[in-house]
Design a protein around this motif. Structure first.
Motif, PDB file in Angstrom:
ATOM      1  N   GLY A 176       0.813  -1.205   0.000  1.00 58.55           N
ATOM      2  CA  GLY A 176       0.000   0.000   0.000  1.00 58.55           C
ATOM      3  C   GLY A 176       0.846   1.254   0.000  1.00 58.55           C
ATOM      4  O   GLY A 176       1.958   1.267   0.535  1.00 58.55           O
ATOM      5  N   VAL A 177       0.316   2.302  -0.617  1.00 60.70           N
ATOM      6  CA  VAL A 177       0.976   3.606  -0.634  1.00 60.70           C
ATOM      7  C   VAL A 177      -0.059   4.660  -0.268  1.00 60.70           C
ATOM      8  O   VAL A 177      -1.118   4.728  -0.899  1.00 60.70           O
ATOM      9  CB  VAL A 177       1.553   3.944  -2.028  1.00 60.70           C
ATOM     10  CG1 VAL A 177       2.132   5.358  -2.043  1.00 60.70           C
ATOM     11  CG2 VAL A 177       2.599   2.942  -2.442  1.00 60.70           C
ATOM     12  N   MET A 178       0.250   5.453   0.759  1.00 64.26           N
ATOM     13  CA  MET A 178      -0.599   6.581   1.117  1.00 64.26           C
ATOM     14  C   MET A 178       0.199   7.855   0.862  1.00 64.26           C
ATOM     15  O   MET A 178       1.353   7.957   1.268  1.00 64.26           O
ATOM     16  CB  MET A 178      -1.009   6.545   2.582  1.00 64.26           C
ATOM     17  CG  MET A 178      -1.866   7.757   2.951  1.00 64.26           C
ATOM     18  SD  MET A 178      -2.089   8.016   4.720  1.00 64.26           S
ATOM     19  CE  MET A 178      -0.437   8.340   5.270  1.00 64.26           C
ATOM     20  N   LEU A 179      -0.446   8.801   0.191  1.00 63.58           N
ATOM     21  CA  LEU A 179       0.165  10.104  -0.037  1.00 63.58           C
ATOM     22  C   LEU A 179      -0.681  11.163   0.650  1.00 63.58           C
ATOM     23  O   LEU A 179      -1.914  11.113   0.570  1.00 63.58           O
ATOM     24  CB  LEU A 179       0.257  10.396  -1.534  1.00 63.58           C
ATOM     25  CG  LEU A 179       1.115   9.423  -2.338  1.00 63.58           C
ATOM     26  CD1 LEU A 179       0.940   9.668  -3.825  1.00 63.58           C
ATOM     27  CD2 LEU A 179       2.572   9.539  -1.938  1.00 63.58           C
ATOM     28  N   LYS A 180      -0.042  12.101   1.331  1.00 61.76           N
ATOM     29  CA  LYS A 180      -0.734  13.206   1.982  1.00 61.76           C
ATOM     30  C   LYS A 180      -0.372  14.500   1.270  1.00 61.76           C
ATOM     31  O   LYS A 180       0.763  14.662   0.823  1.00 61.76           O
ATOM     32  CB  LYS A 180      -0.331  13.323   3.457  1.00 61.76           C
ATOM     33  CG  LYS A 180      -0.755  12.135   4.289  1.00 61.76           C
ATOM     34  CD  LYS A 180      -0.522  12.361   5.765  1.00 61.76           C
ATOM     35  CE  LYS A 180       0.946  12.358   6.092  1.00 61.76           C
ATOM     36  NZ  LYS A 180       1.203  12.436   7.548  1.00 61.76           N
ATOM     37  N   GLY A 181      -1.353  15.406   1.162  1.00 59.25           N
ATOM     38  CA  GLY A 181      -1.085  16.671   0.504  1.00 59.25           C
ATOM     39  C   GLY A 181      -2.331  17.532   0.426  1.00 59.25           C
ATOM     40  O   GLY A 181      -3.194  17.471   1.299  1.00 59.25           O
ATOM     41  N   LYS A 182      -2.421  18.282  -0.658  1.00 57.05           N
ATOM     42  CA  LYS A 182      -3.539  19.211  -0.869  1.00 57.05           C
ATOM     43  C   LYS A 182      -4.249  18.876  -2.175  1.00 57.05           C
ATOM     44  O   LYS A 182      -3.622  18.490  -3.155  1.00 57.05           O
ATOM     45  CB  LYS A 182      -3.036  20.659  -0.957  1.00 57.05           C
ATOM     46  CG  LYS A 182      -2.227  21.119   0.230  1.00 57.05           C
ATOM     47  CD  LYS A 182      -3.082  21.352   1.442  1.00 57.05           C
ATOM     48  CE  LYS A 182      -2.243  21.919   2.578  1.00 57.05           C
ATOM     49  NZ  LYS A 182      -2.904  21.866   3.838  1.00 57.05           N
ATOM     50  N   MET A 183      -5.573  19.066  -2.168  1.00 62.38           N
ATOM     51  CA  MET A 183      -6.388  18.831  -3.360  1.00 62.38           C
ATOM     52  C   MET A 183      -6.971  20.163  -3.820  1.00 62.38           C
ATOM     53  O   MET A 183      -7.554  20.895  -3.019  1.00 62.38           O
ATOM     54  CB  MET A 183      -7.519  17.849  -3.045  1.00 62.38           C
ATOM     55  CG  MET A 183      -8.252  17.346  -4.258  1.00 62.38           C
ATOM     56  SD  MET A 183      -7.349  16.094  -5.214  1.00 62.38           S
ATOM     57  CE  MET A 183      -7.670  14.610  -4.251  1.00 62.38           C
ATOM     58  N   GLU A 184      -6.801  20.450  -5.100  1.00 61.26           N
ATOM     59  CA  GLU A 184      -7.388  21.652  -5.716  1.00 61.26           C
ATOM     60  C   GLU A 184      -8.495  21.219  -6.661  1.00 61.26           C
ATOM     61  O   GLU A 184      -8.404  20.166  -7.295  1.00 61.26           O
ATOM     62  CB  GLU A 184      -6.353  22.375  -6.585  1.00 61.26           C
ATOM     63  CG  GLU A 184      -5.265  23.092  -5.877  1.00 61.26           C
ATOM     64  CD  GLU A 184      -4.304  23.677  -6.907  1.00 61.26           C
ATOM     65  OE1 GLU A 184      -4.664  24.690  -7.550  1.00 61.26           O
ATOM     66  OE2 GLU A 184      -3.211  23.109  -7.068  1.00 61.26           O
TER      67      GLU A 184
END
Length: 139
Positions: free
Chosen positions: A78-86
């Motif tokens: 599994g890969v989780m990415l955290k960040g911002k959504m526009e």
């Protein structure tokens, strides 16, 4: 761990999960098709309905995560990415990832006001494989 290995893994997945935060600060998860476009590990582009709950949530709070996984017979990755959504509604962005078959979902075509793009910009992530978790940052 190499980011190229994670990129190759992501490209093989047909389903992704996006997570938003609602008005009560609870996470909301939704299954999506794979991103339509990806720029390295930094930017991911999804298509969705402008009228959707997620769009409203991302406009109010851009904090987001996306998740990809594969479950084999014995191995889970599994890969989780955290960040911002526009939320992108400009025509150039809409044209960038439009596919012919999208008229099934957006009857008015690429200019449909209910068609928009979600652009996720990753800041960090976690990779899980073989009972090991590694955190990483994305420049």
């Amino acid at each position: 761990m190499e980011l190229k290995r994670i990129e190759a893994f992501i490209d093989k997945q047909n389903v992704s999960f996006i997570c938003s935060v609602d008005d009560n600060d609870f996470p909301n998860v939704k299954a999506m098709l794979r991103p339509r476009k990806r720029n390295g590990m930094k930017e991911f582009f999804f298509s969705t309905n402008t009228s959707s709950t997620r769009v409203k949530q991302y406009i109010q709070n851009p904090n987001a995560s996306i998740y990809f996984y594969h479950k084999g017979l014995i191995k889970y990755t599994g890969v989780m990415l955290k960040g911002k959504m526009e939320v992108l509604t400009d025509q150039d962005s809409k044209n960038m990832i439009w596919k012919k078959g999208d008229t099934l979902f957006y009857k008015k075509g690429v200019t449909d006001p209910d068609y928009c793009i979600l652009k996720f910009t990753a800041e960090s992530g976690r990779f899980y494989c073989d009972l090991k978790t590694e955190e990483f940052y994305i420049d």
